[in-house]
Design an enzyme around this catalytic site. Structure first.
Site, short mmCIF file in Angstrom:
data_model
loop_
_atom_site.label_atom_id
_atom_site.label_comp_id
_atom_site.label_asym_id
_atom_site.label_seq_id
_atom_site.Cartn_x
_atom_site.Cartn_y
_atom_site.Cartn_z
N LEU A 101 9.31 -6.61 5.05
CA LEU A 101 7.91 -6.40 5.40
C LEU A 101 7.93 -5.45 6.60
CD1 LEU A 101 6.30 -9.99 5.25
CD2 LEU A 101 6.11 -8.14 3.57
N ASP A 102 6.96 -4.56 6.65
CA ASP A 102 6.90 -3.62 7.77
C ASP A 102 6.70 -4.37 9.08
OD1 ASP A 102 7.03 -1.58 5.94
OD2 ASP A 102 4.87 -1.28 5.87
N LYS A 103 7.01 -3.69 10.17
CA LYS A 103 6.90 -4.32 11.50
C LYS A 103 5.49 -4.87 11.75
CE LYS A 103 7.74 -3.29 16.36
NZ LYS A 103 8.10 -2.26 17.34
N HIS A 183 6.89 0.96 1.98
CA HIS A 183 5.49 1.12 2.39
C HIS A 183 4.53 1.17 1.20
CE1 HIS A 183 6.67 1.59 6.45
NE2 HIS A 183 6.82 2.88 6.50
N LYS A 186 0.64 0.45 1.56
CA LYS A 186 0.01 1.44 2.45
C LYS A 186 -0.10 2.79 1.74
CE LYS A 186 1.63 -0.74 6.67
NZ LYS A 186 2.72 -0.78 7.64
#
Ligand code: URA
Length: 232
Positions: A101-103, A183, A186
């Site tokens: 998972l992204d930051k 990503h 997004k």
């Protein structure tokens, strides 16, 4: 390994609860009462019992973490906090995050030291669906929903059809994807001229984020969780 750590890791209780059990002489090590939490043992050889029940050592770990923002999905980093810092007591078992998972993404993240488990859930050929709650800059439209259904063109190729569902709340939607590209959510929103402002993973397969876990909290997976993942 310390006896209190062994007992806590095997889910007998918290470190404090375990200390109480020891104090009350409810723990034996090789059939001798042991009261010191600091006592060292070899989990593969020594026999630990709590109230006569043998506590078997498990070397495989499966955790559900409610990932907060601000942590990267890596095992270590010189500059940034990692998700493994949040489950530090399991670090010695060489645990790692299942996928990424992204930051700035929150929510359901599984952590394990079982490579096969990781493969079952993350392999592109398995298509395990992952559902996210999205707060976006603009409201989504019927066209957006249709575009996701058909498949969004990303620069490395067409993304698999995804389900986009509008919520009753403004700017909020739910998206289910069947692959895990970098990503991905997004970039899919970017492709429909929108922007993801907040992203939270709610489920992997039929396994939902346990809503009793506050961000940063975690628990071991139980039998029902494995069934929800279609495993075991
Ligand atoms: N898609 C993203 O863009 N980010 C995530 O963290 C997960 C899915």
């Amino acid at each position: 390994m310390r006896l209190d750590k062994f007992l806590a890791n095997m889910g007998v209780g918290t470190r404090t609860e375990v200390k109480q059990l020891l104090k009350k002489k409810q723990v034996t090590l090789n059939d001798n009462v042991e009261t010191s939490p600091k006592k060292q043992l070899d989990p593969n050889i020594d026999v630990v019992k709590v109230n006569q029940t043998h506590i078997h050592y498990i070397d495989k770990v499966y955790l559900m973490l409610n990932k907060p923002k601000g942590y990267i999905s890596a095992t270590e980093d010189d500059h940034q906090q990692t998700v493994i810092d949040l489950v530090d007591e399991y670090r010695y078992l060489n645990v790692f995050p299942v996928g990424r998972l992204d930051k700035d993404t929150e929510g359901l993240l599984l952590i394990t030291n079982d490579g096969q488990f990781n493969h079952e859930l993350m392999s592109p050929t398995k298509h395990v669906p992952k559902t996210y709650e999205v707060i976006s800059k603009k409201n989504i439209t019927k066209n957006d929903i249709n575009a996701f259904k058909v498949g969004i063109e990303l620069n490395e190729g067409l993304a698999k059809p995804a389900e986009l569902v509008k919520s009753d709340e403004m700017y909020k939607s739910f998206v289910t994807i069947h692959e895990g590209r970098y990503h991905q959510v997004k970039r899919m929103f970017h492709a429909i001229n929108n922007e993801v402002l907040e992203l939270k993973r709610l489920s992997i397969g039929d396994l939902h984020l346990d809503l009793t876990l506050a961000p940063g909290e975690y628990r071991q997976l139980n039998e029902q969780d494995f069934k929800s993942l279609g495993l075991k």
